[in-house]
Design a protein around this motif. Structure first.
Motif, PDB file in Angstrom:
ATOM      1  N   ASN A 193      30.107  42.653  42.298  1.00  0.00           N
ATOM      2  CA  ASN A 193      29.284  41.623  42.929  1.00  0.00           C
ATOM      3  C   ASN A 193      29.963  40.986  44.139  1.00  0.00           C
ATOM      4  OD1 ASN A 193      26.988  41.808  41.438  1.00  0.00           O
ATOM      5  ND2 ASN A 193      27.722  40.412  39.850  1.00  0.00           N
ATOM      6  N   ASP A 194      30.723  41.793  44.890  1.00  0.00           N
ATOM      7  CA  ASP A 194      31.343  41.273  46.102  1.00  0.00           C
ATOM      8  C   ASP A 194      30.401  41.598  47.264  1.00  0.00           C
ATOM      9  OD1 ASP A 194      32.967  40.473  48.130  1.00  0.00           O
ATOM     10  OD2 ASP A 194      34.782  41.361  47.280  1.00  0.00           O
TER      11      ASP A 194
ATOM     12  N   SER B 150      35.638  38.268  51.433  1.00  0.00           N
ATOM     13  CA  SER B 150      35.451  39.049  50.220  1.00  0.00           C
ATOM     14  C   SER B 150      35.710  38.152  49.013  1.00  0.00           C
ATOM     15  CB  SER B 150      36.431  40.224  50.208  1.00  0.00           C
ATOM     16  OG  SER B 150      36.731  40.587  48.889  1.00  0.00           O
ATOM     17  N   ARG B 151      34.836  38.259  47.989  1.00  0.00           N
ATOM     18  CA  ARG B 151      34.994  37.431  46.808  1.00  0.00           C
ATOM     19  C   ARG B 151      36.184  37.896  45.951  1.00  0.00           C
ATOM     20  NH1 ARG B 151      33.525  36.762  41.565  1.00  0.00           N
ATOM     21  NH2 ARG B 151      32.960  38.915  41.221  1.00  0.00           N
ATOM     22  N   ILE B 152      36.301  39.224  45.800  1.00  0.00           N
ATOM     23  CA  ILE B 152      37.372  39.755  44.940  1.00  0.00           C
ATOM     24  C   ILE B 152      38.747  39.502  45.566  1.00  0.00           C
ATOM     25  CG2 ILE B 152      38.313  41.829  43.855  1.00  0.00           C
ATOM     26  CD1 ILE B 152      35.573  43.060  43.921  1.00  0.00           C
ATOM     27  N   HIS B 153      38.840  39.759  46.882  1.00  0.00           N
ATOM     28  CA  HIS B 153      40.152  39.748  47.511  1.00  0.00           C
ATOM     29  C   HIS B 153      40.490  38.415  48.172  1.00  0.00           C
ATOM     30  CE1 HIS B 153      40.358  44.149  47.013  1.00  0.00           C
ATOM     31  NE2 HIS B 153      39.075  44.115  47.296  1.00  0.00           N
TER      32      HIS B 153
ATOM     33  N   ALA C 104      33.258  47.005  45.199  1.00  0.00           N
ATOM     34  CA  ALA C 104      32.570  45.806  45.676  1.00  0.00           C
ATOM     35  C   ALA C 104      31.173  45.708  45.066  1.00  0.00           C
ATOM     36  CB  ALA C 104      32.481  45.819  47.198  1.00  0.00           C
TER      37      ALA C 104
END
Lengths: 315, 316
Positions: free
Chosen positions: B279-280, B82-85, B275
């Motif tokens: 943009n994840d 995941s990009r955010i996390h 998400a």
């Protein structure tokens, strides 16, 4: 010597009083449904007020789009009958303009879904075969999937990647077209399924077989003999779907993926509501109240129409 | 029965595979791509660098090839990060799936527990005041925008009365009581939003069952009203109700997404929504697939219940 049938018919008609046209009977049955009648009245008033929004705007001498941060969150006053929103715009006018958008989206999307659904349902019910099998699979699929997350993805799509010109894809009105198209895309299956079922049962009736025996083509049989007989369920389903569509539009707009500001819709007026509930709860209440009233009115109306058009469904 | 379940499982797998391609394609149509995000992070990257990076990560390949590559990885249990996390997506999704299952399960059970007796009562006394009240409640339930209902509940119970937290998650070390406090408003929202539909189906199904010959027979042979209603009407009314409930599982998940977003509950719905907006891509893709899988399995489960409730149905 009188014919027994003639006697019976005469006796029956005198016992029932003066004969009424089917339309009059429908109207009487509809009048008995007080909730539906009240809903019709509410919807008429709301639509009239929404349509008259520019006139009311002119009469009050206000500009619904004018941002004035010094006049934000004002309480109701003669100049602003419901006060102002968090950007100082007149709340009542914003509600009326939002109503135009919500009603417009509801009516156009419901109509679009009804037209496509009727066409597909007639085709699948009448001709059967592979088209029918595909339709049933598709409707099963649409019902079985988690719709809202998928709609959120669809609403987030970058239209320029689909080959739409930049100017159109970024224009202000595109959110309006996009949401109508999205809702039609997922909404037509309900009507299609209904029409298919009704067509299947009509197809084998005597009058259809008689028409075919007289040499009527498929097109004529579908349009002249079957379609008029499946109109009632279409009307009921379409009326009921308007409420659902307005609800769906408001959810998507609220989540920031439907109607985009500065165009007002009841849904996007609530986007900031959670920050406002502490100091201006009215701003969080009115738009939702209007969504609720409109949706429940369309649902009562559809229910009343169902009772009037399909008396067998009434216990 | 086992053969039927196996067949339905195979069908669900096919639907899931089709949906994975559709969702993969849709995610690719979302604004930007992972390289755009890298460019934002490093302004010194030139257009040529970006093109090289795209080629390095295979983003210049046609969608079919990218999908097959992804599917290959997924089949080995590699669903990406995941990009955010900045964590493997499954590590994020599993605990959140648990939170969503609790929210949906409790809300659904509550809605059903209220709708069954109320719908039966209305069907037993058609056109009475009870029936009219149940009817209006049912219509109100299906017509209320769930996010606005959440706002109203927050205004009343968190702002004015101050009895309950306005949202968020209970601290990890909190006891059962605190956890329950955080659950009350989300569960109330989702239950009310779900209740209306169930109520209408229960009433209609009970009406239909009451008209049947076996109910008249049961009454004629002197069974008490209680035995007639519970043993004959309720049991037979449950059959159509279960089907409809299964079909509504997707709607329940949609309701959970709204509820979680409103109350900041860390569940699947909110995760998917965040998400998509953030943009994840990996997280959105796998989250959506997991939601689809859950819905398909719930439908299957309902079909099995259906057969269990109505022994006349056989799936040879």
């Amino acid at each position: 010597m009188a014919e027994p049938g003639g006697l019976l018919a005469a006796g029956a008609s005198s016992a029932l009083g003066p004969s009424r046209s089917p339309g009059a009977i429908l109207w009487r049955r509809f009048l008995e449904h007080r909730l539906a009648l009240g809903s019709l009245l509410v919807l008429a008033c709301l639509s009239a007020a929404a349509l008259a929004a520019p006139l009311i705007e002119a009469a009050l001498g206000l500009d619904a789009t004018l941002v004035d941060l010094f006049a934000a969150k004002l309480p109701p006053s003669p100049g602003h009958p419901l006060g102002t929103d968090e950007l100082g715009r007149d709340l009542m006018l914003r509600l009326l303009y939002g109503g135009r958008v919500s009603l417009l989206v509801g009516l156009t999307a419901a109509l679009g879904a009804a037209v496509i659904g009727t066409a597909v349902g007639l085709w699948a019910g009448y001709f059967g075969g592979a088209a029918d099998a595909l339709l049933m699979r598709l409707t099963d699929g649409v019902i079985a999937l988690p719709l809202l997350p998928l709609l959120i993805v669809l609403a987030a799509i970058d239209l320029t990647k689909l080959g739409l010109p930049e100017a159109l894809a970024t224009s202000q009105d595109v959110s309006l077209y996009r949401i109508v198209i999205l809702i039609v895309l997922v909404g037509w299956t309900t009507v299609a399924r209904l029409v298919r079922g009704a067509t299947l049962s009509m197809k084998t009736r005597e009058f259809v077989r008689a028409a075919r025996a007289l040499g009527a083509g498929h097109g004529r049989i579908i349009l002249v003999h079957i379609l008029p007989n499946v109109v009632s369920p279409i009307i009921v389903a379409t009326t009921l779907s308007i409420g659902n569509i307005i609800l769906l539009e408001s959810v998507l707009s609220f989540l920031g993926l439907g109607i985009q500001p500065p165009i007002a819709s009841w849904g996007n007026m609530l986007t900031n509501a959670q920050e406002l509930i502490w100091d201006a709860p009215a701003l969080a209440i009115y738009p939702g109240l209007l969504i609720f009233a409109t949706v429940i009115a369309f649902n009562f109306l559809g229910d009343g129409l169902q009772d009037a058009l399909d008396p067998r469904a009434v216990e | 029965m086992l053969r039927y379940i196996a067949q339905r499982l195979a069908e669900s797998a096919v639907v899931l595979l089709i949906m994975s391609f559709v969702i993969y394609g849709l995610i690719g149509l979302m604004p930007g791509d992972p390289i755009d995000l890298m460019i934002n992070a490093d302004p010194k990257l030139t257009a040529a660098d970006a093109a090289r990076l795209r080629a390095l990560h295979g983003l210049d390949q046609p969608i079919w090839e990218r999908y097959l590559t992804w599917l290959g990885g997924a089949s080995r249990g590699n669903f990406g990060y995941s990009r955010i996390h900045a964590k493997p997506v499954l590590d994020i999704l599993w605990p959140r799936l648990g939170n969503t299952v609790v929210l949906m399960g409790v809300s659904f059970a509550l809605a059903l527990a209220l709708a069954l007796p109320a719908g039966l009562l209305a069907a037993l006394r058609p056109r009475s005041a009870t029936d009219a009240a149940v009817n209006v409640i049912a219509f109100a339930g299906i017509s209320v925008p769930p996010f606005w209902l959440a706002i109203l509940l927050i205004i009343v119970f968190a702002v004015f009365l101050g009895w309950l937290p306005a949202g968020g998650m209970a601290p990890a070390d909190a006891g059962i009581l605190t956890r329950t406090e955080y659950l009350i408003l989300p569960v109330a929202t989702l239950s009310i939003a779900t209740l209306g539909g169930i109520l209408r189906f229960v009433r209609a199904a009970a009406m239909e069952a009451l008209r049947q010959d076996y109910v008249r027979t049961a009454r004629a042979k002197g069974l008490s009203e209680r035995q007639v209603v519970l043993g004959h009407v309720l049991r037979n009314a449950m059959v159509p109700v279960v089907t409809i409930l299964a079909l509504n599982f997707g709607a329940l998940f949609s309701g959970a997404l709204i509820t979680e977003t409103m109350f900041g509950t860390l569940g699947m719905g909110k995760t998917i929504y965040d998400a998509i907006l953030g943009n994840d891509f990996n997280l959105a893709l796998v989250g959506l697939l997991l939601a689809t899988l859950t819905t398909l399995l719930a439908n299957l489960l309902a079909d099995i219940c259906y057969a269990w409730l109505d022994p006349r149905i056989s799936y040879g």
